[in-house]
Design a protein around this motif. Structure first.
Motif, PDB file in Angstrom:
ATOM      1  N   GLU A 265      14.655  -6.128  24.677  1.00  0.00           N
ATOM      2  CA  GLU A 265      15.430  -7.101  23.890  1.00  0.00           C
ATOM      3  C   GLU A 265      14.504  -8.100  23.205  1.00  0.00           C
ATOM      4  OE1 GLU A 265      19.595  -7.234  26.471  1.00  0.00           O
ATOM      5  OE2 GLU A 265      17.889  -8.493  27.061  1.00  0.00           O
ATOM      6  N   ARG A 266      13.441  -8.498  23.907  1.00  0.00           N
ATOM      7  CA  ARG A 266      12.468  -9.421  23.301  1.00  0.00           C
ATOM      8  C   ARG A 266      11.764  -8.761  22.124  1.00  0.00           C
ATOM      9  NH1 ARG A 266      11.249 -10.704  28.723  1.00  0.00           N
ATOM     10  NH2 ARG A 266       9.361  -9.423  28.660  1.00  0.00           N
ATOM     11  N   THR A 267      11.401  -7.494  22.296  1.00  0.00           N
ATOM     12  CA  THR A 267      10.732  -6.767  21.214  1.00  0.00           C
ATOM     13  C   THR A 267      11.666  -6.610  20.015  1.00  0.00           C
ATOM     14  OG1 THR A 267       9.382  -5.531  22.795  1.00  0.00           O
ATOM     15  CG2 THR A 267       9.564  -4.631  20.571  1.00  0.00           C
ATOM     16  N   ARG A 268      12.909  -6.268  20.298  1.00  0.00           N
ATOM     17  CA  ARG A 268      13.892  -6.110  19.224  1.00  0.00           C
ATOM     18  C   ARG A 268      14.051  -7.413  18.444  1.00  0.00           C
ATOM     19  NH1 ARG A 268      18.461  -2.832  17.972  1.00  0.00           N
ATOM     20  NH2 ARG A 268      20.098  -4.027  16.939  1.00  0.00           N
ATOM     21  N   ARG A 269      14.142  -8.528  19.162  1.00  0.00           N
ATOM     22  CA  ARG A 269      14.301  -9.813  18.487  1.00  0.00           C
ATOM     23  C   ARG A 269      13.065 -10.154  17.658  1.00  0.00           C
ATOM     24  NH1 ARG A 269      17.346 -14.199  18.128  1.00  0.00           N
ATOM     25  NH2 ARG A 269      16.349 -16.222  17.782  1.00  0.00           N
ATOM     26  N   ARG A 270      11.883  -9.849  18.194  1.00  0.00           N
ATOM     27  CA  ARG A 270      10.654 -10.124  17.451  1.00  0.00           C
ATOM     28  C   ARG A 270      10.605  -9.311  16.160  1.00  0.00           C
ATOM     29  NH1 ARG A 270       5.375  -7.949  17.641  1.00  0.00           N
ATOM     30  NH2 ARG A 270       5.911  -6.641  19.430  1.00  0.00           N
ATOM     31  N   ILE A 271      11.047  -8.073  16.235  1.00  0.00           N
ATOM     32  CA  ILE A 271      11.090  -7.229  15.030  1.00  0.00           C
ATOM     33  C   ILE A 271      12.021  -7.847  13.990  1.00  0.00           C
ATOM     34  CG2 ILE A 271      11.828  -4.994  14.108  1.00  0.00           C
ATOM     35  CD1 ILE A 271      11.024  -3.770  16.824  1.00  0.00           C
ATOM     36  N   VAL A 272      13.189  -8.267  14.439  1.00  0.00           N
ATOM     37  CA  VAL A 272      14.172  -8.853  13.524  1.00  0.00           C
ATOM     38  C   VAL A 272      13.631 -10.127  12.893  1.00  0.00           C
ATOM     39  CG1 VAL A 272      16.429  -9.970  13.400  1.00  0.00           C
ATOM     40  CG2 VAL A 272      16.177  -7.841  14.661  1.00  0.00           C
ATOM     41  N   GLU A 273      13.041 -11.005  13.707  1.00  0.00           N
ATOM     42  CA  GLU A 273      12.514 -12.272  13.201  1.00  0.00           C
ATOM     43  C   GLU A 273      11.422 -12.053  12.162  1.00  0.00           C
ATOM     44  OE1 GLU A 273      11.223 -14.231  16.729  1.00  0.00           O
ATOM     45  OE2 GLU A 273      13.204 -15.081  17.184  1.00  0.00           O
ATOM     46  N   ARG A 274      10.589 -11.042  12.377  1.00  0.00           N
ATOM     47  CA  ARG A 274       9.489 -10.802  11.442  1.00  0.00           C
ATOM     48  C   ARG A 274       9.928  -9.978  10.235  1.00  0.00           C
ATOM     49  NH1 ARG A 274       4.065  -9.959  15.225  1.00  0.00           N
ATOM     50  NH2 ARG A 274       4.300 -11.921  16.387  1.00  0.00           N
ATOM     51  N   ALA A 275      10.981  -9.197  10.412  1.00  0.00           N
ATOM     52  CA  ALA A 275      11.480  -8.390   9.293  1.00  0.00           C
ATOM     53  C   ALA A 275      12.337  -9.213   8.346  1.00  0.00           C
ATOM     54  CB  ALA A 275      12.289  -7.207   9.825  1.00  0.00           C
ATOM     55  N   ALA A 276      12.991 -10.246   8.859  1.00  0.00           N
ATOM     56  CA  ALA A 276      13.908 -11.044   8.041  1.00  0.00           C
ATOM     57  C   ALA A 276      13.243 -11.598   6.777  1.00  0.00           C
ATOM     58  CB  ALA A 276      14.524 -12.168   8.874  1.00  0.00           C
ATOM     59  N   PRO A 277      12.052 -12.214   6.854  1.00  0.00           N
ATOM     60  CA  PRO A 277      11.416 -12.715   5.635  1.00  0.00           C
ATOM     61  C   PRO A 277      11.039 -11.606   4.655  1.00  0.00           C
ATOM     62  CG  PRO A 277      10.435 -13.717   7.589  1.00  0.00           C
ATOM     63  CD  PRO A 277      11.270 -12.572   8.055  1.00  0.00           C
ATOM     64  N   VAL A 278      10.739 -10.416   5.185  1.00  0.00           N
ATOM     65  CA  VAL A 278      10.382  -9.289   4.314  1.00  0.00           C
ATOM     66  C   VAL A 278      11.583  -8.893   3.470  1.00  0.00           C
ATOM     67  CG1 VAL A 278       9.586  -6.906   4.217  1.00  0.00           C
ATOM     68  CG2 VAL A 278       8.665  -8.448   5.973  1.00  0.00           C
ATOM     69  N   PHE A 279      12.719  -8.687   4.124  1.00  0.00           N
ATOM     70  CA  PHE A 279      13.928  -8.324   3.382  1.00  0.00           C
ATOM     71  C   PHE A 279      14.386  -9.454   2.468  1.00  0.00           C
ATOM     72  CE2 PHE A 279      14.552  -5.297   7.009  1.00  0.00           C
ATOM     73  CZ  PHE A 279      14.578  -4.132   6.255  1.00  0.00           C
ATOM     74  N   ASN A 280      14.249 -10.693   2.935  1.00  0.00           N
ATOM     75  CA  ASN A 280      14.733 -11.825   2.143  1.00  0.00           C
ATOM     76  C   ASN A 280      13.855 -12.085   0.932  1.00  0.00           C
ATOM     77  OD1 ASN A 280      16.823 -13.773   1.942  1.00  0.00           O
ATOM     78  ND2 ASN A 280      15.400 -15.371   2.554  1.00  0.00           N
ATOM     79  N   THR A 281      12.602 -11.671   1.008  1.00  0.00           N
ATOM     80  CA  THR A 281      11.670 -11.873  -0.109  1.00  0.00           C
ATOM     81  C   THR A 281      11.651 -10.676  -1.058  1.00  0.00           C
ATOM     82  OG1 THR A 281      10.254 -13.230   1.312  1.00  0.00           O
ATOM     83  CG2 THR A 281       9.277 -12.380  -0.722  1.00  0.00           C
ATOM     84  N   ARG A 282      11.610  -9.471  -0.490  1.00  0.00           N
ATOM     85  CA  ARG A 282      11.475  -8.264  -1.301  1.00  0.00           C
ATOM     86  C   ARG A 282      12.800  -7.563  -1.579  1.00  0.00           C
ATOM     87  NH1 ARG A 282       6.233  -6.306  -1.648  1.00  0.00           N
ATOM     88  NH2 ARG A 282       4.697  -7.435  -0.407  1.00  0.00           N
ATOM     89  N   GLY A 283      13.821  -7.877  -0.782  1.00  0.00           N
ATOM     90  CA  GLY A 283      15.093  -7.184  -0.922  1.00  0.00           C
ATOM     91  C   GLY A 283      15.095  -5.902  -0.109  1.00  0.00           C
ATOM     92  N   TYR A 284      16.277  -5.343   0.075  1.00  0.00           N
ATOM     93  CA  TYR A 284      16.398  -4.127   0.878  1.00  0.00           C
ATOM     94  C   TYR A 284      15.634  -2.972   0.247  1.00  0.00           C
ATOM     95  CZ  TYR A 284      18.388   0.018   3.054  1.00  0.00           C
ATOM     96  OH  TYR A 284      18.542   1.217   3.702  1.00  0.00           O
ATOM     97  N   PHE A 285      15.817  -2.786  -1.058  1.00  0.00           N
ATOM     98  CA  PHE A 285      15.189  -1.643  -1.721  1.00  0.00           C
ATOM     99  C   PHE A 285      13.704  -1.865  -1.969  1.00  0.00           C
ATOM    100  CE2 PHE A 285      19.704  -1.453  -2.886  1.00  0.00           C
ATOM    101  CZ  PHE A 285      20.000  -0.182  -2.426  1.00  0.00           C
ATOM    102  N   GLY A 286      13.300  -3.134  -2.097  1.00  0.00           N
ATOM    103  CA  GLY A 286      11.887  -3.422  -2.353  1.00  0.00           C
ATOM    104  C   GLY A 286      11.034  -3.439  -1.101  1.00  0.00           C
ATOM    105  N   ALA A 287      11.661  -3.628   0.044  1.00  0.00           N
ATOM    106  CA  ALA A 287      10.916  -3.675   1.304  1.00  0.00           C
ATOM    107  C   ALA A 287      10.638  -2.253   1.792  1.00  0.00           C
ATOM    108  CB  ALA A 287      11.713  -4.452   2.350  1.00  0.00           C
ATOM    109  N   SER A 288       9.378  -1.905   1.907  1.00  0.00           N
ATOM    110  CA  SER A 288       9.015  -0.561   2.370  1.00  0.00           C
ATOM    111  C   SER A 288       8.775  -0.575   3.883  1.00  0.00           C
ATOM    112  CB  SER A 288       7.741  -0.094   1.668  1.00  0.00           C
ATOM    113  OG  SER A 288       6.634  -0.884   2.079  1.00  0.00           O
ATOM    114  N   MET A 289       8.765   0.588   4.476  1.00  0.00           N
ATOM    115  CA  MET A 289       8.447   0.668   5.894  1.00  0.00           C
ATOM    116  C   MET A 289       7.022   0.184   6.138  1.00  0.00           C
ATOM    117  SD  MET A 289      11.015   1.394   7.670  1.00  0.00           S
ATOM    118  CE  MET A 289      10.088   1.467   9.214  1.00  0.00           C
ATOM    119  N   GLY A 290       6.150   0.383   5.141  1.00  0.00           N
ATOM    120  CA  GLY A 290       4.780  -0.118   5.266  1.00  0.00           C
ATOM    121  C   GLY A 290       4.761  -1.637   5.386  1.00  0.00           C
ATOM    122  N   ASP A 291       5.614  -2.301   4.594  1.00  0.00           N
ATOM    123  CA  ASP A 291       5.715  -3.763   4.674  1.00  0.00           C
ATOM    124  C   ASP A 291       6.191  -4.189   6.061  1.00  0.00           C
ATOM    125  OD1 ASP A 291       5.042  -4.108   1.957  1.00  0.00           O
ATOM    126  OD2 ASP A 291       7.126  -3.808   1.344  1.00  0.00           O
TER     127      ASP A 291
END
Length: 209
Positions: free
Chosen positions: A6-32
């Protein structure tokens, strides 16, 4: 007790949120996402079945941060006008202090997902509706308590407040100029004060006695 998973899942979400919010769903790659989370692609997929599932969780997280800001701003506020100005302050602060890097998650998601991603659009619609209901409920209470003019329409006020601030946020971000938001906040403060009854202070005092 929170598990390691659960801690790992939350960390992923917290770090992924700025990626999606900055690049958008389609602009955010798995590499990002791999780069930002520090996990391999397989590690991310151990916790999320798809990129879409992660994007939805990241959006929910970002909106949750906004909800916490509303709760903190409204804590201890007694009068209707005080509460409305607190909500304006939270939304107005997104121009220079967004809840997640990249700006307002609702505005960003609504624009990108409008005709391209139904699930994200529904999430954005739900969050915007919650904001409208928050403002509308405060206004409704103010009318009932006598703090606001009797003919004040809660839905109209909610639409004016949220639409004005989101529009100002878009202009501020587009032009890299927070003055658009500053003007909008100033205008809304004057507008909301104009809805208060002259004897609103005594009406509130009567309620508290």
């Amino acid at each position: 007790m929170v598990t390691k998973g659960e801690r790992t899942r939350r960390r992923i979400v917290e770090r992924a949120a700025p990626v999606f919010n900055t690049r958008g769903y389609f602009g955010a790659s798995m590499g990002d996402l791999v780069r930002e989370t520090g996990l391999e692609k397989g590690g991310i997929y151990n916790h999320f079945g798809s990129k879409e599932e992660l994007a939805l969780a990241a959006f929910d997280y970002s909106v949750g941060v906004m909800s916490e800001r509303f709760d903190e701003a409204l804590e201890g506020r007694m009068g209707t006008l005080e509460k409305l100005l607190a909500v304006v302050g939270v939304l107005g602060g997104m121009a220079e202090d967004p809840p997640v890097r990249g700006g307002c998650p609702v505005l960003n998601t609504a624009i990108e997902a409008d005709d391209a991603h139904r699930a994200l659009k529904e999430r954005a619609r739900g969050a915007a509706t919650d904001w409208l209901r928050l403002v509308g409920s405060i206004v409704k209470e103010g009318v009932a308590s006598g703090e606001l003019e009797g003919g004040t329409d809660p839905r109209k006020v909610a639409s004016v407040v949220v639409a004005t601030l989101e529009g100002a946020l878009m202009l501020s971000k587009l032009n890299d100029d927070p003055a658009h938001m500053e003007r909008a906040v100033e205008h809304l403060e004057e507008y909301l004060r104009s809805l208060s009854r002259p004897d609103a202070g005594s009406a509130q005092a009567g309620r508290g006695s």
